[in-house]
Design a protein around this motif. Structure first.
Motif, PDB file in Angstrom:
ATOM      1  N   HIS A 145       0.967  -1.025   0.238  1.00 62.73           N
ATOM      2  CA  HIS A 145       0.070  -0.213   0.098  1.00 62.73           C
ATOM      3  C   HIS A 145       0.643   1.879  -0.261  1.00 62.73           C
ATOM      4  O   HIS A 145       2.017   1.653   1.035  1.00 62.73           O
ATOM      5  CB  HIS A 145      -1.219   0.172   1.542  1.00 62.73           C
ATOM      6  CG  HIS A 145      -1.815   1.582   1.592  1.00 62.73           C
ATOM      7  ND1 HIS A 145      -2.755   1.942   0.280  1.00 62.73           N
ATOM      8  CD2 HIS A 145      -1.659   2.302   2.187  1.00 62.73           C
ATOM      9  CE1 HIS A 145      -3.353   2.887   0.858  1.00 62.73           C
ATOM     10  NE2 HIS A 145      -2.366   3.798   2.328  1.00 62.73           N
ATOM     11  N   PHE A 146       0.219   1.796  -0.689  1.00 60.49           N
ATOM     12  CA  PHE A 146       1.179   3.510  -1.117  1.00 60.49           C
ATOM     13  C   PHE A 146       0.806   4.594  -0.683  1.00 60.49           C
ATOM     14  O   PHE A 146      -0.176   4.553  -0.986  1.00 60.49           O
ATOM     15  CB  PHE A 146       1.989   3.383  -2.458  1.00 60.49           C
ATOM     16  CG  PHE A 146       2.815   2.706  -2.790  1.00 60.49           C
ATOM     17  CD1 PHE A 146       4.723   2.767  -2.576  1.00 60.49           C
ATOM     18  CD2 PHE A 146       2.668   1.229  -3.434  1.00 60.49           C
ATOM     19  CE1 PHE A 146       5.105   1.378  -3.052  1.00 60.49           C
ATOM     20  CE2 PHE A 146       3.514   0.695  -4.085  1.00 60.49           C
ATOM     21  CZ  PHE A 146       4.823   0.649  -3.347  1.00 60.49           C
ATOM     22  N   GLU A 147       1.066   5.251   0.260  1.00 64.10           N
ATOM     23  CA  GLU A 147       0.546   6.649   0.451  1.00 64.10           C
ATOM     24  C   GLU A 147       0.626   7.687  -0.370  1.00 64.10           C
ATOM     25  O   GLU A 147      -0.736   8.160  -0.683  1.00 64.10           O
ATOM     26  CB  GLU A 147       1.833   7.657   1.822  1.00 64.10           C
ATOM     27  CG  GLU A 147       1.037   8.436   1.858  1.00 64.10           C
ATOM     28  CD  GLU A 147       1.892   9.874   2.719  1.00 64.10           C
ATOM     29  OE1 GLU A 147       1.580  10.203   2.758  1.00 64.10           O
ATOM     30  OE2 GLU A 147       2.489   8.802   3.479  1.00 64.10           O
ATOM     31  N   GLY A 148       1.480   7.358  -1.803  1.00 61.73           N
ATOM     32  CA  GLY A 148       0.442   8.471  -3.627  1.00 61.73           C
ATOM     33  C   GLY A 148       1.644   9.804  -3.113  1.00 61.73           C
ATOM     34  O   GLY A 148       1.566  10.506  -3.259  1.00 61.73           O
ATOM     35  N   ARG A 149       3.146  10.089  -1.714  1.00 60.75           N
ATOM     36  CA  ARG A 149       3.641  10.334  -2.101  1.00 60.75           C
ATOM     37  C   ARG A 149       5.186  10.314  -3.094  1.00 60.75           C
ATOM     38  O   ARG A 149       4.544   9.581  -3.844  1.00 60.75           O
ATOM     39  CB  ARG A 149       4.891  10.610  -0.806  1.00 60.75           C
ATOM     40  CG  ARG A 149       3.727  10.686   0.747  1.00 60.75           C
ATOM     41  CD  ARG A 149       5.228  10.672   1.513  1.00 60.75           C
ATOM     42  NE  ARG A 149       6.326  11.181   1.767  1.00 60.75           N
ATOM     43  CZ  ARG A 149       5.967  12.589   2.100  1.00 60.75           C
ATOM     44  NH1 ARG A 149       4.992  13.264   2.137  1.00 60.75           N
ATOM     45  NH2 ARG A 149       7.627  13.475   2.014  1.00 60.75           N
ATOM     46  N   THR A 150       5.800  11.677  -4.132  1.00 59.07           N
ATOM     47  CA  THR A 150       6.412  11.989  -4.658  1.00 59.07           C
ATOM     48  C   THR A 150       5.650  10.514  -5.594  1.00 59.07           C
ATOM     49  O   THR A 150       6.621   9.653  -5.758  1.00 59.07           O
ATOM     50  CB  THR A 150       7.646  11.464  -4.218  1.00 59.07           C
ATOM     51  OG1 THR A 150       7.712   9.665  -3.615  1.00 59.07           O
ATOM     52  CG2 THR A 150       7.851  12.176  -3.770  1.00 59.07           C
ATOM     53  N   PRO A 151       4.877  11.009  -6.755  1.00 54.49           N
ATOM     54  CA  PRO A 151       4.608  10.320  -7.578  1.00 54.49           C
ATOM     55  C   PRO A 151       5.063   9.912  -8.434  1.00 54.49           C
ATOM     56  O   PRO A 151       4.953   8.745  -8.723  1.00 54.49           O
ATOM     57  CB  PRO A 151       2.821  10.667  -8.489  1.00 54.49           C
ATOM     58  CG  PRO A 151       3.025  11.874  -6.931  1.00 54.49           C
ATOM     59  CD  PRO A 151       3.976  12.218  -6.785  1.00 54.49           C
ATOM     60  N   GLU A 152       5.942  10.211  -9.031  1.00 54.27           N
ATOM     61  CA  GLU A 152       6.815   9.798  -9.669  1.00 54.27           C
ATOM     62  C   GLU A 152       7.782   8.741  -9.367  1.00 54.27           C
ATOM     63  O   GLU A 152       8.301   7.645 -10.632  1.00 54.27           O
ATOM     64  CB  GLU A 152       7.862  10.940 -10.367  1.00 54.27           C
ATOM     65  CG  GLU A 152       8.407  10.765 -11.910  1.00 54.27           C
ATOM     66  CD  GLU A 152       9.454  11.810 -12.367  1.00 54.27           C
ATOM     67  OE1 GLU A 152      10.318  11.491 -13.350  1.00 54.27           O
ATOM     68  OE2 GLU A 152       9.280  12.954 -12.312  1.00 54.27           O
ATOM     69  N   MET A 153       8.705   8.716  -8.695  1.00 51.28           N
ATOM     70  CA  MET A 153       8.698   7.853  -7.443  1.00 51.28           C
ATOM     71  C   MET A 153       8.065   6.714  -7.085  1.00 51.28           C
ATOM     72  O   MET A 153       8.767   5.722  -7.815  1.00 51.28           O
ATOM     73  CB  MET A 153       9.854   8.653  -6.716  1.00 51.28           C
ATOM     74  CG  MET A 153      10.805   6.954  -5.687  1.00 51.28           C
ATOM     75  SD  MET A 153      12.115   6.611  -7.544  1.00 51.28           S
ATOM     76  CE  MET A 153      13.443   8.158  -7.457  1.00 51.28           C
ATOM     77  N   THR A 154       6.978   6.601  -7.182  1.00 47.84           N
ATOM     78  CA  THR A 154       6.120   5.853  -6.373  1.00 47.84           C
ATOM     79  C   THR A 154       5.743   5.090  -7.763  1.00 47.84           C
ATOM     80  O   THR A 154       5.413   3.865  -7.262  1.00 47.84           O
ATOM     81  CB  THR A 154       4.474   6.148  -5.708  1.00 47.84           C
ATOM     82  OG1 THR A 154       5.295   7.169  -4.717  1.00 47.84           O
ATOM     83  CG2 THR A 154       4.161   5.451  -4.866  1.00 47.84           C
ATOM     84  N   LEU A 155       5.289   5.704  -8.782  1.00 46.89           N
ATOM     85  CA  LEU A 155       4.964   5.040 -10.256  1.00 46.89           C
ATOM     86  C   LEU A 155       6.495   3.952 -10.544  1.00 46.89           C
ATOM     87  O   LEU A 155       5.769   2.520 -10.903  1.00 46.89           O
ATOM     88  CB  LEU A 155       4.830   5.777 -10.749  1.00 46.89           C
ATOM     89  CG  LEU A 155       4.576   5.585 -12.586  1.00 46.89           C
ATOM     90  CD1 LEU A 155       3.257   4.738 -12.186  1.00 46.89           C
ATOM     91  CD2 LEU A 155       4.258   6.026 -13.601  1.00 46.89           C
TER      92      LEU A 155
END
Length: 314
Positions: A145-155
């Protein structure tokens, strides 16, 4: 094993009669200090709920977050704030730094709203750091489960998981309005949690409108959820078109006491239902439970004893 990836904060919450104007002096009626952050809050609730599961069906919990130096007082305080059911062995430390990510919250008694100021001097997790932690977890992890911070890196994190561990389920929280890249995250996840503020920023007027319009752009997800404050919560299964809505949870003499973390609690309730009650509860029941436990959170200070939602839930 469920792994949550997101920032961990130390919160200072000031309760005031009303929100002060600029350059105004105002005495707070209460001060509370506690560990916060979206994913840590979600795990705080999940560890209560999973305590009730049998050994065979239990759900191990792990947090991947950035912390200051391992020997710092802040890190020790954060580590001691979790129960034994949350594994912190895969956290990443910024040696040489003593200050944690911090959150200062002013909560208005007159409106029930809160204003938040964040401070975070810790460098975000890198792809190398994440993949290193994920490789150590290996096939033990079944859900990220991801918080959705730094979307480019999280992707990049999600794409790595898709390639290396294709059986893993991925959920993301789409919360902050105007943050570039969140739409792309939603399009890669299996389960998506949308916030009311994000949906309204895109021009959606209801949770149902948000979910139905988003389902046209989502091709991987099996479930979309959206909370809408006093108007309750909704869920949609894009593949079948099944839609469910529940009104905001309330009881006789219900009073809003502490809305901080209500969204994190809703996510915890739904993740519990999806992982521990997948075959026992249908979508309507899963949504109702997540909505109920979020309502209980709003009616009390902090996250203690929220597992009582299970006792009265049939």
């Amino acid at each position: 094993m469920l792994v949550a990836v997101g920032a961990c904060y130390l919160d200072t919450i000031l309760t005031t009669p009303y929100y002060p104007g600029e350059d105004e002096k105002l005495r707070a009626t209460n001060v509370t200090r506690r560990r916060g952050g979206n994913c840590p809050n979600t795990l705080e609730v999940l560890q209560q709920l999973t305590f009730h599961e049998s050994t065979e069906r239990g759900l191990p919990l792990t947090l991947i977050t950035i912390l200051p130096a391992k020997s710092s007082m802040a890190t020790q305080k954060i580590r001691s704030s979790f129960g034994s059911r949350v594994n912190l062995d895969h956290c990443i430390y910024r040696e040489g730094l003593e200050e944690p990510a911090s959150c200062y919250i002013i909560k208005s008694q007159s409106t029930g709203s809160r204003t938040i100021v964040n401070y975070n001097n810790l460098l975000e997790i890198t792809l190398e750091e994440f993949t290193g932690a994920a490789e150590k977890l290996g096939s033990e992890a079944t859900w990220f489960h991801f918080e959705g911070r730094t979307p480019e890196m999280t992707l990049q994190f999600i794409l790595y998981l898709r390639k290396q561990f294709p059986a893993i389920q991925v959920s993301v929280e789409i919360e902050k309005p105007g943050r570039p890249g969140l739409q792309e995250l939603a399009e890669e996840a299996d389960v998506v949690f949308y916030s009311k503020t994000w949906a309204q920023d895109l021009g959606y007027h209801t949770a149902e409108e948000c979910l139905r319009e988003q389902s046209k752009r989502i091709h991987n997800a099996s479930l979309l959820c959206c909370t809408w404050g006093q108007d309750g919560a909704s869920a949609l299964q894009p593949r079948t078109g099944d839609f469910e809505h529940v009104a905001a949870y309330t009881t006789e003499n219900f009073k809003v006491v502490d809305p901080i973390g209500a969204g994190d609690t809703f996510i915890a309730g739904m993740l519990y239902a999806l992982n521990c009650k997948e075959k026992d509860w249908d979508l309507s029941k899963k949504l109702a439970f997540a909505n109920r436990i979020a309502g209980l959170k709003v009616s009390q200070e902090g996250f203690a004893s929220l597992d009582r939602a299970l006792a009265s839930f049939v």
